[in-house]
Design a protein around this motif. Structure first.
Motif, PDB file in Angstrom:
ATOM      1  N   VAL A 167     -18.322   4.903  31.387  1.00 49.78           N
ATOM      2  CA  VAL A 167     -17.689   4.074  32.409  1.00 49.78           C
ATOM      3  C   VAL A 167     -16.447   4.816  32.910  1.00 49.78           C
ATOM      4  O   VAL A 167     -15.975   5.762  32.261  1.00 49.78           O
ATOM      5  N   PRO A 168     -15.918   4.429  34.060  1.00 49.34           N
ATOM      6  CA  PRO A 168     -14.707   5.097  34.561  1.00 49.34           C
ATOM      7  C   PRO A 168     -13.557   5.007  33.557  1.00 49.34           C
ATOM      8  O   PRO A 168     -13.309   3.944  32.974  1.00 49.34           O
ATOM      9  N   VAL A 169     -12.895   6.115  33.328  1.00 47.36           N
ATOM     10  CA  VAL A 169     -11.743   6.131  32.418  1.00 47.36           C
ATOM     11  C   VAL A 169     -10.662   5.192  32.968  1.00 47.36           C
ATOM     12  O   VAL A 169     -10.369   5.194  34.165  1.00 47.36           O
ATOM     13  N   GLY A 170     -10.099   4.385  32.098  1.00 56.57           N
ATOM     14  CA  GLY A 170      -9.063   3.447  32.525  1.00 56.57           C
ATOM     15  C   GLY A 170      -9.595   2.109  32.984  1.00 56.57           C
ATOM     16  O   GLY A 170      -8.827   1.257  33.437  1.00 56.57           O
ATOM     17  N   LEU A 171     -10.918   1.908  32.883  1.00 51.62           N
ATOM     18  CA  LEU A 171     -11.498   0.633  33.305  1.00 51.62           C
ATOM     19  C   LEU A 171     -10.950  -0.492  32.427  1.00 51.62           C
ATOM     20  O   LEU A 171     -11.061  -0.445  31.205  1.00 51.62           O
ATOM     21  N   PRO A 172     -10.365  -1.525  33.014  1.00 51.50           N
ATOM     22  CA  PRO A 172      -9.790  -2.614  32.209  1.00 51.50           C
ATOM     23  C   PRO A 172     -10.863  -3.382  31.446  1.00 51.50           C
ATOM     24  O   PRO A 172     -11.996  -3.545  31.926  1.00 51.50           O
ATOM     25  N   THR A 173     -10.479  -3.877  30.285  1.00 54.08           N
ATOM     26  CA  THR A 173     -11.396  -4.696  29.496  1.00 54.08           C
ATOM     27  C   THR A 173     -11.795  -5.947  30.268  1.00 54.08           C
ATOM     28  O   THR A 173     -12.922  -6.436  30.149  1.00 54.08           O
ATOM     29  N   SER A 174     -10.876  -6.448  31.065  1.00 59.10           N
ATOM     30  CA  SER A 174     -11.168  -7.655  31.849  1.00 59.10           C
ATOM     31  C   SER A 174     -12.299  -7.422  32.838  1.00 59.10           C
ATOM     32  O   SER A 174     -13.086  -8.331  33.127  1.00 59.10           O
ATOM     33  N   THR A 175     -12.402  -6.189  33.343  1.00 65.50           N
ATOM     34  CA  THR A 175     -13.487  -5.882  34.273  1.00 65.50           C
ATOM     35  C   THR A 175     -14.834  -5.901  33.557  1.00 65.50           C
ATOM     36  O   THR A 175     -15.834  -6.392  34.092  1.00 65.50           O
ATOM     37  N   LEU A 176     -14.862  -5.370  32.333  1.00 58.79           N
ATOM     38  CA  LEU A 176     -16.098  -5.413  31.555  1.00 58.79           C
ATOM     39  C   LEU A 176     -16.515  -6.859  31.288  1.00 58.79           C
ATOM     40  O   LEU A 176     -17.703  -7.196  31.304  1.00 58.79           O
ATOM     41  N   GLN A 177     -15.544  -7.720  31.034  1.00 54.32           N
ATOM     42  CA  GLN A 177     -15.850  -9.125  30.819  1.00 54.32           C
ATOM     43  C   GLN A 177     -16.395  -9.761  32.090  1.00 54.32           C
ATOM     44  O   GLN A 177     -17.337 -10.567  32.052  1.00 54.32           O
ATOM     45  N   THR A 178     -15.828  -9.360  33.233  1.00 54.81           N
ATOM     46  CA  THR A 178     -16.319  -9.862  34.518  1.00 54.81           C
ATOM     47  C   THR A 178     -17.761  -9.441  34.739  1.00 54.81           C
ATOM     48  O   THR A 178     -18.593 -10.228  35.210  1.00 54.81           O
ATOM     49  N   VAL A 179     -18.044  -8.179  34.403  1.00 56.27           N
ATOM     50  CA  VAL A 179     -19.413  -7.675  34.536  1.00 56.27           C
ATOM     51  C   VAL A 179     -20.357  -8.472  33.645  1.00 56.27           C
ATOM     52  O   VAL A 179     -21.450  -8.872  34.063  1.00 56.27           O
ATOM     53  N   SER A 180     -19.944  -8.708  32.397  1.00 57.26           N
ATOM     54  CA  SER A 180     -20.789  -9.469  31.464  1.00 57.26           C
ATOM     55  C   SER A 180     -21.081 -10.860  31.998  1.00 57.26           C
ATOM     56  O   SER A 180     -22.224 -11.336  31.955  1.00 57.26           O
ATOM     57  N   ASN A 181     -20.051 -11.517  32.506  1.00 54.80           N
ATOM     58  CA  ASN A 181     -20.229 -12.867  33.044  1.00 54.80           C
ATOM     59  C   ASN A 181     -21.153 -12.860  34.257  1.00 54.80           C
ATOM     60  O   ASN A 181     -21.999 -13.755  34.422  1.00 54.80           O
ATOM     61  N   TYR A 182     -20.973 -11.866  35.107  1.00 59.20           N
ATOM     62  CA  TYR A 182     -21.798 -11.771  36.317  1.00 59.20           C
ATOM     63  C   TYR A 182     -23.271 -11.629  35.958  1.00 59.20           C
ATOM     64  O   TYR A 182     -24.148 -12.322  36.489  1.00 59.20           O
ATOM     65  N   LEU A 183     -23.546 -10.694  35.040  1.00 67.54           N
ATOM     66  CA  LEU A 183     -24.941 -10.458  34.659  1.00 67.54           C
ATOM     67  C   LEU A 183     -25.532 -11.662  33.942  1.00 67.54           C
ATOM     68  O   LEU A 183     -26.684 -12.026  34.157  1.00 67.54           O
ATOM     69  N   SER A 184     -24.747 -12.278  33.073  1.00 70.28           N
ATOM     70  CA  SER A 184     -25.249 -13.437  32.338  1.00 70.28           C
ATOM     71  C   SER A 184     -25.607 -14.571  33.285  1.00 70.28           C
ATOM     72  O   SER A 184     -26.591 -15.279  33.089  1.00 70.28           O
ATOM     73  N   ALA A 185     -24.810 -14.747  34.322  1.00 75.78           N
ATOM     74  CA  ALA A 185     -25.038 -15.854  35.254  1.00 75.78           C
ATOM     75  C   ALA A 185     -26.179 -15.576  36.215  1.00 75.78           C
ATOM     76  O   ALA A 185     -26.956 -16.476  36.550  1.00 75.78           O
ATOM     77  N   LYS A 186     -26.291 -14.336  36.657  1.00 73.60           N
ATOM     78  CA  LYS A 186     -27.233 -14.022  37.729  1.00 73.60           C
ATOM     79  C   LYS A 186     -28.542 -13.372  37.264  1.00 73.60           C
ATOM     80  O   LYS A 186     -29.571 -13.512  37.921  1.00 73.60           O
ATOM     81  N   LEU A 187     -28.511 -12.618  36.154  1.00 70.70           N
ATOM     82  CA  LEU A 187     -29.648 -11.761  35.833  1.00 70.70           C
ATOM     83  C   LEU A 187     -30.408 -12.140  34.569  1.00 70.70           C
ATOM     84  O   LEU A 187     -31.469 -11.598  34.307  1.00 70.70           O
ATOM     85  N   VAL A 188     -29.857 -13.035  33.776  1.00 67.35           N
ATOM     86  CA  VAL A 188     -30.581 -13.458  32.583  1.00 67.35           C
ATOM     87  C   VAL A 188     -31.893 -14.132  32.988  1.00 67.35           C
ATOM     88  O   VAL A 188     -31.938 -14.928  33.924  1.00 67.35           O
ATOM     89  N   GLY A 189     -32.962 -13.791  32.293  1.00 72.98           N
ATOM     90  CA  GLY A 189     -34.286 -14.294  32.641  1.00 72.98           C
ATOM     91  C   GLY A 189     -35.095 -13.283  33.429  1.00 72.98           C
ATOM     92  O   GLY A 189     -36.287 -13.473  33.655  1.00 72.98           O
ATOM     93  N   ARG A 190     -34.449 -12.192  33.847  1.00 72.42           N
ATOM     94  CA  ARG A 190     -35.147 -11.109  34.530  1.00 72.42           C
ATOM     95  C   ARG A 190     -35.363  -9.945  33.562  1.00 72.42           C
ATOM     96  O   ARG A 190     -34.640  -9.794  32.592  1.00 72.42           O
ATOM     97  N   THR A 191     -36.340  -9.127  33.863  1.00 71.90           N
ATOM     98  CA  THR A 191     -36.544  -7.905  33.093  1.00 71.90           C
ATOM     99  C   THR A 191     -35.489  -6.882  33.511  1.00 71.90           C
ATOM    100  O   THR A 191     -34.775  -7.072  34.502  1.00 71.90           O
ATOM    101  N   LEU A 192     -35.397  -5.780  32.757  1.00 71.80           N
ATOM    102  CA  LEU A 192     -34.422  -4.752  33.095  1.00 71.80           C
ATOM    103  C   LEU A 192     -34.663  -4.183  34.488  1.00 71.80           C
ATOM    104  O   LEU A 192     -33.721  -3.953  35.250  1.00 71.80           O
ATOM    105  N   GLU A 193     -35.918  -3.942  34.818  1.00 71.54           N
ATOM    106  CA  GLU A 193     -36.209  -3.385  36.132  1.00 71.54           C
ATOM    107  C   GLU A 193     -35.862  -4.388  37.232  1.00 71.54           C
ATOM    108  O   GLU A 193     -35.311  -4.025  38.271  1.00 71.54           O
ATOM    109  N   GLU A 194     -36.180  -5.651  37.010  1.00 72.69           N
ATOM    110  CA  GLU A 194     -35.825  -6.679  37.987  1.00 72.69           C
ATOM    111  C   GLU A 194     -34.309  -6.789  38.128  1.00 72.69           C
ATOM    112  O   GLU A 194     -33.782  -6.983  39.229  1.00 72.69           O
ATOM    113  N   ALA A 195     -33.606  -6.654  36.991  1.00 71.44           N
ATOM    114  CA  ALA A 195     -32.144  -6.708  37.024  1.00 71.44           C
ATOM    115  C   ALA A 195     -31.583  -5.553  37.838  1.00 71.44           C
ATOM    116  O   ALA A 195     -30.671  -5.728  38.653  1.00 71.44           O
ATOM    117  N   ARG A 196     -32.123  -4.361  37.612  1.00 66.00           N
ATOM    118  CA  ARG A 196     -31.651  -3.191  38.354  1.00 66.00           C
ATOM    119  C   ARG A 196     -31.859  -3.383  39.865  1.00 66.00           C
ATOM    120  O   ARG A 196     -30.977  -3.100  40.668  1.00 66.00           O
TER     121      ARG A 196
END
Length: 349
Positions: A167-196
């Motif tokens: 990941v980009p050096v210096g990426l805040p932990t809060s951004t990783l949490q945002t990414v986790s929340n985004y994927l959990s809300a929008k992509l759960v229930g899809r396969t990896l290819e569908e998620a991509r």
């Protein structure tokens, strides 16, 4: 073919295989005569051995009088004469404890199982586990320090896979949490290819509320998981082999080390793994491949005892087994592999 042998020929052949499995050396008529308590003379046994050789069940590796079973002979022995042993209660409990102690991550269970099988069988333990294309139920990014993050994937079967991405050096932990929340809300229930594909579409259409760094993490991370180079089933597979040195130690049966190295190179290929999975899924329970019966072992002098493990829907999701010289102790190893596969299937649930 076993029905074509009379009782005396069967017993002599059984003794030859037992002696060969124990020593790895060609077996002579005097050895068999002693094993039978001198009930039959060496001359009589030699005549029977000549008949067995003519039928393609034995051959002489040297000009000496000793004989060893052919691959066809070992197959006949396994199918018609082998008396499979049973595991003790202590052995069953040990297998269950070692697999269960690894935690819920499938990769940990398989690593532990392959190491355990290598130790108990004195051969090489092997696991083939394809990366399944089951829908996800949990995705999480965890910072591992500057420039690295751990991605935790849990699919609908409860299988856990951990991957490390850049990941980009210096990426805040809060951004990783945002990414986790985004994927959990929008992509759960899809396969990896569908998620991509979904993430790619959102990025292109600029509909996501994620900032630029978040989009980069998502795009790069999912591309790593399910990029264009993936195979059927969700992107390749993993091969776990433990105890390779045990094969190399058996110089009696595997004198040509290059053959063994070639075997492991073949096993590392994606196509070979898929063939193993397909082969184990074609029959119930333990599958046994002896020497030249399988293209992988055609020139290696090896045999494979392998059994599939399944998820709760009885779908084959991988296989576990043992590779060893063709003279491996089939009676001992078959129940080991069978029970271990059943334990893993139960843990996968």
């Amino acid at each position: 073919m076993i029905t074509e042998l009379n009782q005396r020929s069967r017993e002599i052949f059984r003794q030859i295989v037992d002696a060969y499995v124990a020593t790895g050396e060609p077996v002579g008529s005097r050895t068999i005569s002693r094993r039978l308590g001198m009930v039959l003379s060496p001359a009589t046994i030699r005549n029977v051995m000549a008949d067995l050789e003519e039928q393609g069940l034995l051959y002489a590796p040297h000009t000496s009088a000793g004989r060893i079973p052919t691959d066809a002979g070992l197959r006949m022995f396994v199918n018609g004469l082998l008396e499979i042993g049973s595991l003790t209660e202590d052995e069953r409990e040990s297998i269950e404890a070692k697999c269960a102690s690894s935690g819920r991550a499938l990769s940990d269970v398989l690593n532990e199982a392959s190491t355990m099988l290598a130790g108990l069988s004195h051969c090489a333990g092997l696991v083939v586990a394809p990366k399944t294309d089951r829908p996800l139920k949990h995705i999480e990014f965890v910072s591992l320090g500057p420039g690295r993050a751990l991605v935790v994937l849990v699919n609908e079967d409860g299988l856990v896979e951990n991957r490390v991405i850049e990941v980009p050096v210096g990426l805040p932990t809060s951004t990783l949490q945002t990414v986790s929340n985004y994927l959990s809300a929008k992509l759960v229930g899809r396969t990896l290819e569908e998620a991509r594909q979904e993430v790619t579409r959102e990025i292109q259409e600029q509909r996501t509320q994620l900032d630029e760094l978040s989009r980069r993490v998502v795009a790069e991370g999912l591309a790593t998981w399910a990029g264009a180079g993936g195979s059927q089933g969700g992107g390749g597979g993993q091969l776990i082999v433990r105890g390779q040195a045990r094969l190399l130690e058996d110089v009696t049966a595997l004198s040509d080390l290059e053959r063994v190295r070639a075997l492991f190179e073949a096993l590392e290929t994606k196509e070979a793994m898929l063939r193993l999975i397909e082969a184990t899924g074609q029959g119930d329970g333990v599958q046994i491949f002896i020497g030249a019966e399988n293209v992988l072992f055609n020139h290696s002098g090896c045999s494979l005892i392998i059994s599939p493990f399944q998820n709760s829907r009885e779908q084959v999701i991988g296989a576990i087994g043992v590779i060893g010289p063709t003279r491996i102790n089939y009676a001992r190893i078959i129940p080991l592999v069978d029970y271990t596969a059943k334990v893993i299937s139960r843990l996968v649930g």
